[in-house]
Design a protein around this motif. Sequence first.
Motif, PDB file in Angstrom:
ATOM      1  N   ILE A  16       0.832  -1.207   0.000  1.00 20.19           N
ATOM      2  CA  ILE A  16       0.000   0.000   0.000  1.00 20.19           C
ATOM      3  C   ILE A  16       0.867   1.258   0.000  1.00 20.19           C
ATOM      4  N   LYS A  17       1.935   1.245   0.775  1.00 18.18           N
ATOM      5  CA  LYS A  17       2.836   2.407   0.824  1.00 18.18           C
ATOM      6  C   LYS A  17       3.455   2.689  -0.538  1.00 18.18           C
ATOM      7  N   ASN A  18       3.731   1.647  -1.303  1.00 18.00           N
ATOM      8  CA  ASN A  18       4.368   1.822  -2.608  1.00 18.00           C
ATOM      9  C   ASN A  18       3.378   2.123  -3.737  1.00 18.00           C
ATOM     10  N   GLY A  19       2.061   2.062  -3.432  1.00 17.41           N
ATOM     11  CA  GLY A  19       1.125   2.519  -4.449  1.00 17.41           C
ATOM     12  C   GLY A  19      -0.132   1.719  -4.697  1.00 17.41           C
ATOM     13  N   ILE A  20      -0.300   0.579  -4.031  1.00 12.62           N
ATOM     14  CA  ILE A  20      -1.513  -0.223  -4.252  1.00 12.62           C
ATOM     15  C   ILE A  20      -2.703   0.393  -3.518  1.00 12.62           C
ATOM     16  N   ASP A  21      -3.844   0.475  -4.192  1.00  8.96           N
ATOM     17  CA  ASP A  21      -5.076   0.974  -3.580  1.00  8.96           C
ATOM     18  C   ASP A  21      -5.971  -0.162  -3.096  1.00  8.96           C
ATOM     19  N   ILE A  22      -6.130  -1.196  -3.961  1.00  7.49           N
ATOM     20  CA  ILE A  22      -7.049  -2.303  -3.662  1.00  7.49           C
ATOM     21  C   ILE A  22      -6.267  -3.607  -3.620  1.00  7.49           C
ATOM     22  N   ILE A  23      -6.379  -4.322  -2.518  1.00 10.31           N
ATOM     23  CA  ILE A  23      -5.769  -5.648  -2.410  1.00 10.31           C
ATOM     24  C   ILE A  23      -6.886  -6.687  -2.451  1.00 10.31           C
ATOM     25  N   ARG A  24      -6.882  -7.490  -3.499  1.00 12.23           N
ATOM     26  CA  ARG A  24      -7.825  -8.615  -3.581  1.00 12.23           C
ATOM     27  C   ARG A  24      -7.129  -9.816  -2.953  1.00 12.23           C
ATOM     28  N   VAL A  25      -7.716 -10.340  -1.898  1.00 14.26           N
ATOM     29  CA  VAL A  25      -7.076 -11.426  -1.168  1.00 14.26           C
ATOM     30  C   VAL A  25      -7.976 -12.654  -1.171  1.00 14.26           C
ATOM     31  N   PHE A  26      -7.395 -13.814  -1.476  1.00 13.92           N
ATOM     32  CA  PHE A  26      -8.173 -15.051  -1.476  1.00 13.92           C
ATOM     33  C   PHE A  26      -7.412 -16.146  -0.758  1.00 13.92           C
ATOM     34  N   ASP A  27      -8.145 -17.179  -0.377  1.00 18.35           N
ATOM     35  CA  ASP A  27      -7.536 -18.367   0.199  1.00 18.35           C
ATOM     36  C   ASP A  27      -7.971 -19.565  -0.624  1.00 18.35           C
TER      37      ASP A  27
END
Length: 464
Positions: free
Chosen positions: A107-118
């Motif tokens: 996020i600090k480096n520029g990501i806005d949305i993290i899609r996370v799955f398992d």
Amino acid sequence: MTKKIHFMETVLRDGQQSLIATRMPTSDMLPIIKTMDEAGYHSLEMWGGATFDSCIRFLNEDPWERLRQIRAEVKQTKLQMLLRGQNLLGYKNYSDDVVREFVEKSIKNGIDIIRVFDALNDTRNLKTSIITAKEAGGHCQTAISYTTSEIHTVDYFVELAKEMADTGADSICIKDMAGVLTPQTGYELVSRIKDTVDLPLEVHTHATSGISEMTYLKVAEAGADVIDTAISSFAGGTSQPATESVAIALEEMGYDTGLNMKKIAEIAEYFNPIRDRFREEGILNPKVKDVEPKTLIYQVPGGMLSNLLSQLTEQGLQDKYDEVLAEVPKVRADLGFPPLVTPLSQMVGTQALMNVISGERYKLVPTEIKDYVRGLYGRPPAPISAEIQETIIGNEEVITERPADLIAPQLPGFREEIKAYAKSEEDVLMYALFPQQAKDFLGRREDPFYDVPIQTVEVKIDLF
């Protein structure tokens, strides 16, 4: 009131990952990024998945630098990435301190949305990523790993969506890795989730089986907020449906896509010669553009079908293909119906292969399958029978706690191991995820006499 549907563009990540094994360098992306930013997309998926591994293993690029360079050009559109929960971008669970640090730095480096799955839809494996992403000011989208089986009903997935909302998701994605979400089921599933959970809902599928455009039409009718498409240059086959085609169809039906179709056409014109170059170099194999209806019949991802055939052919056992294919759903049932997504797709496929080749079921069992049955990957969707459990791990105890609770903090050790070459915490995280590849990459960067060649191995498609 005008109906709205937004688009997430996948060409920079899943589109190129599905067709050319994530071999597109950053230099191919940067000249068109400003146009993409102005095209009206909801978001650009451009990081995560296999991009990180591919950058350091094959392209001699710093994946963190790719993120920073693209972020510097993108002012209006959200940047999105894919994360495998507690596995991050690798194939095993990491400790919570590594997960927290990686999400924060993304996020600090520029990501806005993290899609996370398992891979098992075990929400315990998503918790640390969700909490950290929100605390760091990012948007955390939890993804349902969609699959079909006797237990994976619409009711099952609606309950899972509720569980994800309760765990803290900012939005939810139905992630259909194999392209097996049919139009009618898609309509029912989206309708039910929208009625039950008050969160934005995104739908992701692949064109593998030939029904993806119909599915997108029906989920749009059911109220999906966002759909994932790839610009036509890198669309179709194992990738997503084409952005332009789906947008034109939906706009004619009265939907407001928010897309600037002139800009979209410019993007396609830019990527067409890049696609042609990969085709001429043999990296874009025509087979990945094929329609594979067997995906719907066997409920096996297209990439898994081709990988099984490739493995058998290498061993001169291609005549066993149908037998192995028939064994896959049996193994999957034995193991509690795990979704066939990385790393479970590889594990189930390998076990099916061993069962057929050895001539005796579970005579040979890979370590990964034993660890899965031990509970080290998480909770199987359905219980594994005592008989199968005993066949695979004997009388060993099965853990019931969250697997990461058994992992001591790992970051201090990683920092110490790579301190000779790491200049930043991002470098340490690169090493944590891919130790040998990162050491080689950082070694080449820091020491001109560090003589390790960039890997140039056979292209293999990692779909997820």
